[in-house]
Scaffold this motif. Structure first.
Motif, PDB file in Angstrom:
ATOM      1  N   PHE A  78       0.811  -1.211   0.000  1.00  0.00           N
ATOM      2  CA  PHE A  78       0.000   0.000   0.000  1.00  0.00           C
ATOM      3  C   PHE A  78       0.849   1.268   0.000  1.00  0.00           C
ATOM      4  N   LEU A  79       2.162   1.119  -0.041  1.00  0.00           N
ATOM      5  CA  LEU A  79       3.017   2.303  -0.004  1.00  0.00           C
ATOM      6  C   LEU A  79       2.867   3.148  -1.265  1.00  0.00           C
ATOM      7  N   GLY A  80       2.496   2.526  -2.377  1.00  0.00           N
ATOM      8  CA  GLY A  80       2.229   3.306  -3.581  1.00  0.00           C
ATOM      9  C   GLY A  80       1.073   4.265  -3.378  1.00  0.00           C
ATOM     10  N   LEU A  81       0.019   3.787  -2.713  1.00  0.00           N
ATOM     11  CA  LEU A  81      -1.114   4.663  -2.412  1.00  0.00           C
ATOM     12  C   LEU A  81      -0.707   5.760  -1.434  1.00  0.00           C
ATOM     13  N   GLN A  82       0.104   5.403  -0.432  1.00  0.00           N
ATOM     14  CA  GLN A  82       0.533   6.406   0.532  1.00  0.00           C
ATOM     15  C   GLN A  82       1.404   7.467  -0.135  1.00  0.00           C
ATOM     16  N   GLU A  83       2.209   7.066  -1.101  1.00  0.00           N
ATOM     17  CA  GLU A  83       3.025   8.042  -1.820  1.00  0.00           C
ATOM     18  C   GLU A  83       2.160   8.940  -2.694  1.00  0.00           C
ATOM     19  N   MET A  84       1.105   8.392  -3.285  1.00  0.00           N
ATOM     20  CA  MET A  84       0.224   9.215  -4.108  1.00  0.00           C
ATOM     21  C   MET A  84      -0.523  10.258  -3.285  1.00  0.00           C
ATOM     22  N   LEU A  85      -0.714   9.975  -1.985  1.00  0.00           N
ATOM     23  CA  LEU A  85      -1.388  10.947  -1.124  1.00  0.00           C
ATOM     24  C   LEU A  85      -0.586  12.231  -0.968  1.00  0.00           C
ATOM     25  N   VAL A  86       0.708  12.185  -1.271  1.00  0.00           N
ATOM     26  CA  VAL A  86       1.527  13.393  -1.199  1.00  0.00           C
ATOM     27  C   VAL A  86       1.119  14.378  -2.284  1.00  0.00           C
ATOM     28  N   TYR A  87       0.632  13.869  -3.398  1.00  0.00           N
ATOM     29  CA  TYR A  87       0.403  14.715  -4.565  1.00  0.00           C
ATOM     30  C   TYR A  87      -1.076  14.954  -4.857  1.00  0.00           C
ATOM     31  N   TYR A  88      -1.959  14.134  -4.303  1.00  0.00           N
ATOM     32  CA  TYR A  88      -3.382  14.271  -4.606  1.00  0.00           C
ATOM     33  C   TYR A  88      -4.205  14.169  -3.334  1.00  0.00           C
ATOM     34  N   ASP A  89      -5.441  14.603  -3.443  1.00  0.00           N
ATOM     35  CA  ASP A  89      -6.396  14.427  -2.361  1.00  0.00           C
ATOM     36  C   ASP A  89      -6.675  12.937  -2.146  1.00  0.00           C
ATOM     37  N   PRO A  90      -7.130  12.563  -0.948  1.00  0.00           N
ATOM     38  CA  PRO A  90      -7.369  11.134  -0.681  1.00  0.00           C
ATOM     39  C   PRO A  90      -8.349  10.478  -1.648  1.00  0.00           C
ATOM     40  N   TYR A 261      -1.510  22.135  -6.066  1.00  0.00           N
ATOM     41  CA  TYR A 261      -2.714  21.753  -6.793  1.00  0.00           C
ATOM     42  C   TYR A 261      -2.879  22.643  -8.020  1.00  0.00           C
ATOM     43  N   ILE A 262      -3.320  22.029  -9.105  1.00  0.00           N
ATOM     44  CA  ILE A 262      -3.656  22.794 -10.306  1.00  0.00           C
ATOM     45  C   ILE A 262      -5.031  23.428 -10.149  1.00  0.00           C
ATOM     46  N   ILE A 263      -5.952  22.680  -9.583  1.00  0.00           N
ATOM     47  CA  ILE A 263      -7.271  23.200  -9.215  1.00  0.00           C
ATOM     48  C   ILE A 263      -7.435  22.983  -7.717  1.00  0.00           C
ATOM     49  N   ALA A 264      -7.612  24.044  -6.974  1.00  0.00           N
ATOM     50  CA  ALA A 264      -7.718  23.957  -5.516  1.00  0.00           C
ATOM     51  C   ALA A 264      -9.042  24.562  -5.071  1.00  0.00           C
ATOM     52  N   ILE A 265      -9.994  23.695  -4.748  1.00  0.00           N
ATOM     53  CA  ILE A 265     -11.292  24.144  -4.247  1.00  0.00           C
ATOM     54  C   ILE A 265     -11.547  23.417  -2.930  1.00  0.00           C
ATOM     55  N   PRO A 266     -10.899  23.837  -1.851  1.00  0.00           N
ATOM     56  CA  PRO A 266     -11.108  23.147  -0.565  1.00  0.00           C
ATOM     57  C   PRO A 266     -12.535  23.272  -0.056  1.00  0.00           C
ATOM     58  N   GLU A 267     -13.275  24.295  -0.526  1.00  0.00           N
ATOM     59  CA  GLU A 267     -14.665  24.440  -0.090  1.00  0.00           C
ATOM     60  C   GLU A 267     -15.514  23.249  -0.530  1.00  0.00           C
ATOM     61  N   TRP A 268     -15.143  22.654  -1.652  1.00  0.00           N
ATOM     62  CA  TRP A 268     -15.883  21.513  -2.191  1.00  0.00           C
ATOM     63  C   TRP A 268     -15.096  20.209  -2.054  1.00  0.00           C
ATOM     64  N   PHE A 269     -13.987  20.245  -1.335  1.00  0.00           N
ATOM     65  CA  PHE A 269     -13.111  19.071  -1.206  1.00  0.00           C
ATOM     66  C   PHE A 269     -12.701  18.545  -2.580  1.00  0.00           C
ATOM     67  N   PHE A 270     -12.414  19.489  -3.474  1.00  0.00           N
ATOM     68  CA  PHE A 270     -12.041  19.140  -4.847  1.00  0.00           C
ATOM     69  C   PHE A 270     -10.705  19.794  -5.152  1.00  0.00           C
ATOM     70  N   ASN A 271      -9.655  19.001  -5.078  1.00  0.00           N
ATOM     71  CA  ASN A 271      -8.307  19.497  -5.333  1.00  0.00           C
ATOM     72  C   ASN A 271      -7.593  18.535  -6.279  1.00  0.00           C
ATOM     73  N   ILE A 272      -7.061  19.077  -7.358  1.00  0.00           N
ATOM     74  CA  ILE A 272      -6.366  18.254  -8.351  1.00  0.00           C
ATOM     75  C   ILE A 272      -4.924  18.755  -8.464  1.00  0.00           C
TER      76      ILE A 272
END
Length: 272
Positions: A78-90, A261-272
């Motif tokens: 699962f370390l691949g998923l944990q590493e991806m959490l550094v760059y993207y929202d859960p 983030y390229i798109i950061a909308i924390p109000e909607w929990f939408f961050n890319i």
């Protein structure tokens, strides 16, 4: 892989692949194949039992609620998923991207309509299928596991191959969003309150990447592929391919430009 390399040489020489057999020469699944697999299963099970008896499992001390390990890592698979959490929202790193990887690998036989290479190993005759599989498996999975296992140390900091894992290491990293770069750094203004205006550049870049780039590729570099695969398969391949390619792009943007983030909308929990 070595068989695929040898088959490519044989095909270039006008010979049949090594796996080619006379259609009349058949090997039945039962009892021939199942019998061999059953014997291998028994032998491997005996090996695991002997190994577990002779070699002690690398189990750490009992968990101590007063001492949290640093770094706190997931199991290696699962370390691949944990590493991806550094760059993207859960929801992206833990749900969307793994789903694309798994579904994309399963969809290879349905999207790759190339009939060459059926029944034998080959690289040159199955370029699309081999590229998708190797990229999804090696780059997007094994590579991230290696980074999380060997290069992530205390506080999830990045350490070199022979660098000492110093628990007091502090890296002054200031990650910024694309909207902050545009409005604050370039235009010297505050962030607009309107979400669409604030994240407009991010929406444009994401739209160009996901929707305009496939059209351009279909009319230029990949026009032969578009004609052979048809619009449905081509769009499916481009969707899976671009989404999977977005991960290393995002990693490089974070490493080089500290872009969060390229798109950061924390109000909607939408961050890319």
């Amino acid at each position: 892989m070595f068989k695929a390399y040898r088959n490519d040489i044989r095909i270039e020489q006008g010979l049949k692949p090594e796996e080619y057999n006379d259609p009349d020469d058949k090997v039945l699944v039962w009892p021939d194949l199942v019998y061999i697999e059953f014997i291998c299963l028994i032998l491997f099970q005996v090996f695991l039992i002997v190994w577990s008896i002779l070699v002690a499992a690398p189990i750490e001390e009992p968990a101590n609620p007063a001492a949290t390990p640093n770094p706190s890592k997931a199991p290696w698979y699962f370390l691949g998923l944990q590493e991806m959490l550094v760059y993207y929202d859960p929801w992206i790193a833990g749900v969307l991207l793994p789903t694309f990887i798994i579904v994309g690998l399963m969809a290879i036989p349905y999207m790759d309509i190339n009939k060459k290479g059926d029944g034998y190993y080959s690289f040159k005759e199955r370029r699309v299928g081999m590229f998708i599989f190797m990229y999804g498996w090696v780059v997007l999975w094994l590579f991230l596991i290696i980074i999380g296992t060997f290069f992530r140390g205390p506080n999830w900091n990045f350490f070199g191959p022979f660098e000492y894992w110093d628990t007091h290491k502090v890296e002054a990293l200031t990650n910024v969003n694309l909207s902050e770069i545009l409005w604050v750094k370039w235009l010297n203004q505050g962030l607009p309150s309107n979400i669409l205006i604030r994240e407009g550049l991010g929406f444009v870049i994401t739209g160009l990447y996901l929707f305009v780039l496939p059209v351009i590729l279909a009319k230029t570099y990949l026009k032969d592929m578009y004609a052979a695969y048809g619009p449905t398969r081509f769009v499916s391949l481009m969707t899976f391919g671009l989404v999977m390619l977005a991960l290393p792009i995002k990693m490089y943007l974070r490493w080089i430009f500290n872009l969060q983030y390229i798109i950061a909308i924390p109000e909607w929990f939408f961050n890319i």
